[in-house]
Design a protein around this motif. Structure first.
Motif, PDB file in Angstrom:
ATOM      1  N   SER A 237       0.815  -1.216   0.000  1.00  0.00           N
ATOM      2  CA  SER A 237       0.000   0.000   0.000  1.00  0.00           C
ATOM      3  C   SER A 237       0.847   1.265   0.000  1.00  0.00           C
ATOM      4  O   SER A 237       0.332   2.364  -0.204  1.00  0.00           O
TER       5      SER A 237
ATOM      6  N   LEU B 297      -2.337   8.193  -1.298  1.00  0.00           N
ATOM      7  CA  LEU B 297      -3.573   7.611  -1.811  1.00  0.00           C
ATOM      8  C   LEU B 297      -4.111   6.541  -0.863  1.00  0.00           C
ATOM      9  O   LEU B 297      -5.308   6.491  -0.568  1.00  0.00           O
ATOM     10  N   SER B 298      -3.232   5.688  -0.376  1.00  0.00           N
ATOM     11  CA  SER B 298      -3.661   4.610   0.507  1.00  0.00           C
ATOM     12  C   SER B 298      -4.161   5.135   1.844  1.00  0.00           C
ATOM     13  O   SER B 298      -5.126   4.614   2.416  1.00  0.00           O
TER      14      SER B 298
ATOM     15  N   ASN C 282      -5.649   8.003   2.657  1.00  0.00           N
ATOM     16  CA  ASN C 282      -7.002   8.559   2.611  1.00  0.00           C
ATOM     17  C   ASN C 282      -8.048   7.476   2.363  1.00  0.00           C
ATOM     18  O   ASN C 282      -9.182   7.575   2.836  1.00  0.00           O
ATOM     19  N   ARG C 283      -7.662   6.427   1.667  1.00  0.00           N
ATOM     20  CA  ARG C 283      -8.601   5.341   1.399  1.00  0.00           C
ATOM     21  C   ARG C 283      -8.824   4.470   2.637  1.00  0.00           C
ATOM     22  O   ARG C 283      -9.957   4.072   2.929  1.00  0.00           O
ATOM     23  N   LEU C 284      -7.756   4.210   3.405  1.00  0.00           N
ATOM     24  CA  LEU C 284      -7.843   3.258   4.501  1.00  0.00           C
ATOM     25  C   LEU C 284      -8.169   3.878   5.856  1.00  0.00           C
ATOM     26  O   LEU C 284      -8.767   3.213   6.711  1.00  0.00           O
TER      27      LEU C 284
ATOM     28  N   TRP D 237      -9.636   7.130   6.593  1.00  0.00           N
ATOM     29  CA  TRP D 237     -10.727   8.063   6.820  1.00  0.00           C
ATOM     30  C   TRP D 237     -12.037   7.317   7.091  1.00  0.00           C
ATOM     31  O   TRP D 237     -12.461   6.474   6.312  1.00  0.00           O
TER      32      TRP D 237
ATOM     33  N   GLU E  16     -15.648   7.702   7.037  1.00  0.00           N
ATOM     34  CA  GLU E  16     -16.619   8.615   6.429  1.00  0.00           C
ATOM     35  C   GLU E  16     -17.858   8.781   7.297  1.00  0.00           C
ATOM     36  O   GLU E  16     -18.457   9.864   7.343  1.00  0.00           O
TER      37      GLU E  16
END
Length: 691
Positions: free
Chosen positions: A413, A483-484, A486-488, A490, A492
């Protein structure tokens, strides 16, 4: 100047929780309470660093002081014995002040006697000086005598001692100097003096108790040895002096030593970048954590019981040295730790006995990058960073990419994984036996923030030093991490960052660690997420003295820090308040609010309780921790380096806006692979944010 009058020690509980601290730049110190009642096994008039800055031994615990007025004795000291305090010399104590070192003013039968205590910088030496003050009596005593009985411990500062037959009571005498070597292999203690008489005694003072150690569930009783009594004629000389030292000293120089120390401290005080009492007090305090390790400098993490820890040193370095202009000290500290990098890791700590450093931290080396970035931003010293640090940093990144101790390795990642069973690697490092209280194995949030920050710093350094290929490589590594992350990380639904991601359900505990994803110069968060993180941390964790380590609504929350080691370690990062975290919180808050005047005023308001705290526990210092529950009792070390450092840094840089004006340490141009987050204002060239 911090000052207390008689009404303070009318409340004995309040008096014994106010402690003074003197240091010597070697890791040694002298310390006690404002009434002279030792409440810790760490209290003493000479705690010598025999292997600077560690190897600390309590040599001289205290002095029993008796003033004789026309033959009548008046005891000025105080000790806790089982069931009582005896004597109670604080009843004669008229005033205590730090001016700049501890000064005690006693008044007995209308006669004032002033005592001052300070250490000689660069030596294991403590000067104790007595001077007659006002005579408020209608007559002048015909006989005025002071007797001092040194009480010796001669032990490791973590322990206690008992009456024993191995003690060598012999006293070596020569004019103005008495020397004792109670145990083979330990230093000789030299007591220089201007007494008119020395009488050998050989007495043990048994069962002296230390209340603070009793509260901490540790050994709290010991026996102290008195080898002799010194007699001083105050009517003849009007003063009495003693220098307790591991070296032979001339007591005639006591006053001159005092003048030199006042001059040195005045210079340290005047190094404050802001001329107000808060900044100047913190600047003066910061000087006491900077100590020698061989020919270089390091940082004592806290007094009384910490040594120099890698993580604490790197976090504290910017605040302790950069706003105050101690650039040579900062450079020396960076050089010291660069020499000890091993397999891409920085030592977690240097043990007290001086053995091999311990390499069991994932974040210390990442804070090393940030400390170097801050140094470069303040100094523009590219020669030092390029010649001595950049090659080390390059090796560190390589080790992390291919893997080093404890499973520390960059995975597919682009984020940094770490952790093994039974090992604590982050700053939340409490461990009781085999129980790691907050294991945080996998990918802790602040480790990713620090890793990304380090990669951005390396991209900038590579470009500075014309290492274009490396610069591109670090740029791509940072983009992958960005990139990883913010994907893993956060969440929401809850609108904040997970504390740990480890392949299973993420840890959604509300902890302060996520604030670093905003406060560090290079952030992976877009504007709206950064604001939500600051709001969430402020809502659940902010207290008058710092950030809680866990939200109060969490089932694991512990609001009190009491009991023995197991109970206290179990609460250490489970709700306990950490003042040092207020630094990054203020940085993040001011940043997401565009560095507005309103934001800075709010930040200053948050700092106000800590200004008052400077006269409440470790005088002139900020405590290590506070209890999570109100009224947030101060606990842990009375003087903590990163507490002082981060508050001073945030006050100077974020509240008062005194930021470095040198060449930006952020990358000079934007990367096509990592565009700037939309909506972020251009806060400052040193702080680049990436979406």
């Amino acid at each position: 100047m911090i000052q207390f009058e008689r009404e303070t020690w009318s409340d004995l509980e309040a008096a014994v929780h106010r402690e003074w601290l003197e240091t010597n730049g070697l890791g040694g110190f002298a310390s006690s309470t404002i009434i002279g009642l030792n409440t810790r096994r760490y209290h003493g008039l000479l705690v010598a660093a025999t292997k600077p800055p560690v190897g600390r031994l309590v040599l001289l615990s205290k002095l029993e002081e008796t003033l004789f007025i026309d033959g009548r004795p008046f005891d000025l000291s105080a000790n806790r014995y089982p069931g009582l305090i005896h004597p109670q010399g604080f009843h004669y104590l008229k005033q205590f002040r730090l001016d700049p070192f501890p000064v005690f003013t006693y008044e007995v039968e209308g006669i004032e006697l002033e005592k001052s205590v300070f250490m000689i910088y660069g030596e294991n030496s403590t000067v104790i000086h007595y001077t007659l003050g006002k005579n408020n009596r209608p007559d002048i005593p015909q006989n005025l005598r002071l007797e001092l009985r040194p009480l010796l411990a001669f032990r490791d500062y973590h322990g206690t001692t008992r009456e024993n037959g191995a003690m060598n009571p012999a006293v070596q005498e020569r004019d103005g100097l008495a020397s004792v070597t109670p145990y083979h292999g330990l230093p000789t203690l030299h007591l220089a003096h201007n007494a008119i008489e020395l009488q050998e005694t050989g007495d043990w003072y048994g069962d002296v108790e230390y209340d603070a150690e009793r509260e901490r569930g540790l050994d709290f009783s010991e026996d102290l040895f008195n080898p002799f009594v010194l007699c001083f004629n105050l009517r003849l000389r009007g003063q009495a002096s003693m220098i307790a030292s591991t070296e032979q000293r001339d007591v005639a120089q006591a006053v001159e030593y005092g003048r030199a120390e006042i001059t040195r401290r005045r210079k340290a005080f005047m190094a404050s970048p802001i001329r107000d009492s808060f900044a100047q007090s913190l600047t003066a305090a910061s000087d006491q954590y900077l100590v020698s390790r061989g020919d270089e400098k390091t940082v004592i993490a806290g007094y009384h019981w910490f040594g120099d820890w890698g993580r604490d040193t790197m976090i504290a370095l910017p605040g302790l040295t950069l706003p105050t202009g101690k650039y040579d000290v900062a450079r020396s500290i960076l050089r010291t730790f660069a020499k000890h990098v091993d397999q891409g890791m920085l030592p977690n700590r240097f043990p007290d006995a001086g053995e091999t450093p311990e390499y069991n931290t994932v974040d210390a080396v990442l804070w090393f990058f940030e400390a170097a970035r801050a140094y470069l931003a303040y100094t523009g010293d590219e020669e030092f960073v390029g010649d001595e640090l950049y090659p080390v940093f390059t090796d560190i990144i390589s080790w992390h990419a291919r893997g080093t101790r404890y499973g520390i390795k960059v995975d597919d990642s682009g984020l940094l994984g770490s952790g093994e069973l039974g090992v604590q690697l982050t700053w939340m490092d409490a461990k009781v036996g085999d129980w790691v209280v907050t294991p945080r194995r996998g990918k802790p949030v602040e480790i990713q923030a620090l890793w990304y920050n380090a990669l951005c710093i390396m991209e900038d350094l590579a470009n500075r030093f014309s290492d274009q290929a490396a610069g591109k490589r670090y740029c791509h590594m940072a983009a992958a991490a960005h990139l990883s992350f913010n994907r893993l990380f956060w969440n929401e639904d809850l609108r904040y960052l997970h504390d740990v991601v480890n392949g299973g359900p993420p840890d959604t505990s509300i902890r302060p660690n996520q604030i670093f994803a905003v406060s560090l110069p290079h952030s992976m968060l877009p504007w709206d997420r950064a604001r939500r993180v600051v709001e969430k941390v402020g809502e659940h964790l902010l207290t008058p003295f710092g950030l809680r380590s866990l939200a109060p609504n969490d089932r694991k929350y512990r609001g009190c820090y009491t009991g023995g080691p197991t109970e206290r370690d179990g609460a250490y990062h489970q709700g306990t308040v950490w003042p040092w975290l207020l630094g990054p919180f203020i940085t993040a808050y001011v940043k997401v609010n565009g560095r507005s005047e309103e934001a800075r005023r709010q930040a200053q308001t948050w700092l106000s309780p800590l200004e008052s705290h400077l006269s409440e526990a470790g005088l002139g210092h900020i405590s290590e921790i506070f209890e999570g529950d109100a009224p947030h009792r101060p606990c842990g070390c009375i003087a903590q380096a990163w507490s002082v450092a981060e508050i001073l840094r945030a006050y100077c840089e974020d509240v008062r806006g005194l930021r470095p004006n040198g060449r930006p340490s952020g990358r000079p141009t934007q990367s096509k692979n990592r565009p700037v987050a939309q909506g972020l204002p251009p806060l400052e060239s040193l702080h680049r944010h990436r979406r």
